[in-house]
Write an enzyme that holds these catalytic residues in place. Structure first.
Site, PDB file in Angstrom:
ATOM      1  CG  ASP A  66      -2.019   1.266   1.180  1.00 38.31           C
ATOM      2  OD1 ASP A  66      -2.364   1.361   0.123  1.00 38.31           O
ATOM      3  OD2 ASP A  66      -1.794   1.822   2.653  1.00 38.31           O
ATOM      4  CD  GLU A  92      -2.330   3.759  -3.599  1.00 42.74           C
ATOM      5  OE1 GLU A  92      -1.357   3.630  -4.527  1.00 42.74           O
ATOM      6  OE2 GLU A  92      -1.627   3.572  -2.816  1.00 42.74           O
ATOM      7  CG  ASP A 139      -9.560   3.224  -0.493  1.00 41.78           C
ATOM      8  OD1 ASP A 139      -9.807   3.261   0.605  1.00 41.78           O
ATOM      9  OD2 ASP A 139      -7.699   2.913  -0.371  1.00 41.78           O
TER      10      ASP A 139
END
Length: 500
Positions: A300, A347, A400
Site C-alpha cells: 500500500d 499501489e 477505496d
C-alpha cells in the site's frame, strides 16, 4: 517475480456470510474459495488481516499489530470442532444482520466466546495441545510476546492508548514490564491462545485455497497506527520525540476535495536512518510473516518508499508538511537478500512521478490501474483498459472507490457517461459487465473485480470512503449472493480472455 496471466475477485474476509455477524475463517472462507473455483478465478484479494478497533472506525489499515491476526475472524464453529467450545456454548448466538457488520455487537459476543474457549482449553487441553501452543508462542516470539503484553496492558489500563499509560509502561521500563508480565500472565496467555487459533484456522484456509487453484493476495499498509504494539515495542524505529510522541505524522499534500488542506493521516513516520542501520530487520520480519500467510501481497502507498509527506505533529492540516526522501530500493534489496524474490504488486495510484515509476520498474513489481479513474473522453487516457501495460493489475474498482454501478449512477457527468457508452459500445445496460469485460481484456497480468461489481450493486454497498470515519468496512454478501449464473458468466469472460 514472473506472474502468470490470471484474474480474481476482491472480497475481504469480514464481508463473507457467516452466523457470527462477520465473515470468518473456516467454512465461510472455504465456501468463497469454492465460488472462486466455480467462477474460474485463480486470485482472491483481501485487506490486511490485523486486529481492528472501533476507535479507528474498524479500519483494517489502522490495526494494533502488523503481525497479529484479527480475533473477529476466528470461526467459533471451528473452535467447536477443536473441542474448545460446544454447541451449547453457541446456543445464545444473536440474530446478527446478514448484510452489515455490527462491530460493537459482534466484538462483545466474540470476546465472550473466545474467553470461554480459552477457559475450556486450560481445563481440558492435553500435553500435545499445550505443547502446540507453546511452540507457536516460541516460533513467533519476535512479535507475539510484545503484542500479547501490549493487549494485556491496554485492557489493564481501561482501553487507553499506550501514550496515555503510566510512564513505566509507556517507556517500557524493564523492571516494570517484568512485573506486568507476572501480574497479567493469564491475560497474556489468552492473547497468545487467540493468535494460536487464528493461525491454525488461517493456515487451513490458505491450504484449502491453494489446493483449489486459488492464490491469496494479501495487503501490507506502509504505515502503522500510533496505538499499535509495533510502535510501542520499537519506538527507536519511529520518528518520535523523547516522550515517545510523534515528531511528525504521515499524510499527503492533496486531497480529492481540492481545498488545499491535504490529507493528514496521523500515523507516526519511520526513522529510516535507524531502520537502515539494523539492515531493515523489522521490514524483513514483516514481509516474512505476511508472505507465510499469503501467496502475493499488495504494498500500500508505494509512493512513501520513494518520498513521503511529513507533517509537523502539531500542525492541524497537511498543508504545512514537506517532502522527505524514502528508503528507496535499499529496503527492498535487504528484504530480497533475506527472503528471495518478492511476489508483490504495488499501489502506485496518485502522484506518479518518474522517480516512483523508476523504483517500481526496478523491482519488477506490477502497479495498479483502475477503470473508474479513466477520462473516457480523452483518447488513450492512462486509465482506459486498452492502454494498460502488462506489468500492471487492472481493477474495475477498489475497496477505496465506489462500485461500478454506484459510480455510473451518481458520480460521472453526462458527457463522461456518453463517452463511456461509446468506448464500451454499450447503451449502459449492465455497464458493470461491460467494465469487467474491458478490464479482463486488458494486457495487465492480473485483472481484479469487486464482488459488488459482479452483482451490479450500487453505492450503498461501497466498502470504504477515504476521509470518512464512520460507515465503512461493514458491507457483507449473503449466501444468496453466490449466484452460480454470475459465476459461470465470469468463467466465460475469463476463458475468452485467456486468464486462469
Amino acid at each position: 517475480m514472473e506472474f502468470e496471466r490470471s484474474s480474481g475477485i476482491f472480497l475481504h474476509l469480514t464481508s463473507l456470510p457467516s452466523p457470527d455477524g462477520v465473515g470468518t475463517l473456516g467454512d465461510p472462507a472455504e465456501q468463497f474459495v469454492d465460488y472462486l473455483a466455480a467462477a474460474g478465478q485463480g486470485l482472491w484479494q483481501i485487506c490486511p488481516l490485523g486486529p481492528t478497533d472501533g476507535a479507528f472506525g474498524n479500519s483494517p489499515y489502522q490495526t494494533h499489530s502488523s503481525f497479529a491476526g484479527n480475533p473477529l475472524l476466528v470461526s467459533l464453529d471451528e473452535l467447536v470442532a477443536d473441542g474448545w467450545l460446544t454447541d451449547d456454548d453457541l446456543a445464545d448466538r444473536p440474530d446478527f444482520d446478514g448484510h452489515w457488520v455490527e462491530y460493537d455487537r459482534v466484538g462483545e459476543y466474540k470476546q465472550r466466546k473466545l474467553r470461554t474457549a480459552f477457559d475450556r482449553f486450560r481445563e481440558t487441553a492435553g500435553e500435545s495441545e499445550n505443547r502446540a501452543l507453546d511452540e507457536f508462542a516460541a516460533d513467533n516470539d519476535s512479535w507475539l510476546a510484545d503484542y500479547a503484553l501490549f493487549r494485556a496492558l491496554k485492557a489493564h489500563f481501561g482501553g487507553d492508548g499506550w501514550t496515555q499509560w503510566p510512564a513505566d509502561a509507556k517507556q517500557r521500563d524493564p523492571d516494570a514490564l517484568a512485573r506486568y508480565r507476572d501480574e497479567l500472565s493469564e491475560e497474556i496467555r489468552f492473547r497468545e491462545f487467540v493468535q494460536f487459533c487464528f493461525d491454525r484456522q488461517w493456515r487451513r484456509v490458505h491450504e484449502y485455497a491453494n489446493e483449489h487453484g486459488v492464490r491469496i493476495i494479501g495487503d501490507m499498509p506502509i504505515y502503522m497506527g500510533m496505538d499499535s504494539a509495533d510502535v510501542w515495542a520499537n519506538p527507536e524505529l519511529f520518528d518520535l520525540n523523547d516522550d515517545n510522541e510523534p515528531a511528525a505524522v504521515a499524510g499527503m499534500p492533496t486531497n480529492p476535495s481540492g481545498d488545499g488542506t491535504g490529507q493528514r493521516w496521523g500515523n507516526p513516520l519511520y526513522d529510516w536512518d535507524a531502520m537502515a542501520a539494523d539492515g531493515y530487520e523489522w521490514w524483513i520480519e514483516r514481509f516474512e510473516a505476511l508472505l507465510s500467510r499469503v501467496d502475493i501481497t499488495r504494498v500500500d502507498h508505494f509512493k512513501g518508499f520513494e518520498s513521503y509527506w511529513a507533517i509537523p505533529a502539531d500542525a492541524p492540516t497537511a498543508a504545512d508538511g514537506e517532502w522527505r526522501e524514502g528508503p528507496g530500493r535499499a529496503l527492498f534489496e535487504a528484504v530480497e537478500s533475506a527472503l528471495g524474490e518478492l511476489p508483490i504488486i504495488v499501489e502506485n495510484l496518485g502522484g506518479i512521478t518518474p522517480e516512483l515509476r523508476e523504483l517500481r520498474e526496478s523491482l519488477g513489481a506490477p502497479g495498479m490501474n483502475v477503470a473508474l479513474y479513466a477520462d473516457w473522453c480523452t483518447e488513450d487516457h492512462m486509465y482506459m483498459p486498452h492502454v494498460y501495460p502488462q506489468d500492471s493489475v487492472a481493477y474495475t474498482s477498489t475497496h477505496d472507490t465506489n462500485t461500478v454501478m454506484g459510480w455510473y449512477r451518481d458520480e460521472i457527468s453526462d458527457r463522461q457517461r456518453d463517452c463511456l457508452h461509446f468506448y464500451m459500445d454499450s447503451d449502459g445496460h449492465e455497464i458493470n459487465w461491460a467494465v469487467v469485460e474491458a478490464v479482463w481484456a486488458a494486457d495487465s497480468i492480473f485483472a481484479i473485480t469487486q464482488m459488488q461489481d459482479l452483482l451490479g450493486l450500487g453505492g450503498e454497498t461501497r466498502f470504504n470512503t477515504p476521509g470518512t470515519a464512520e460507515g465503512n468496512w461493514t458491507w457483507r454478501i449473503t449466501e444468496d449472493g453466490y449466484d452460480q449464473g454470475v459465476a459461470q458468466r465470469l468463467r466465460n469472460v475469463t476463458e475468452r480472455h485467456a486468464r486462469d
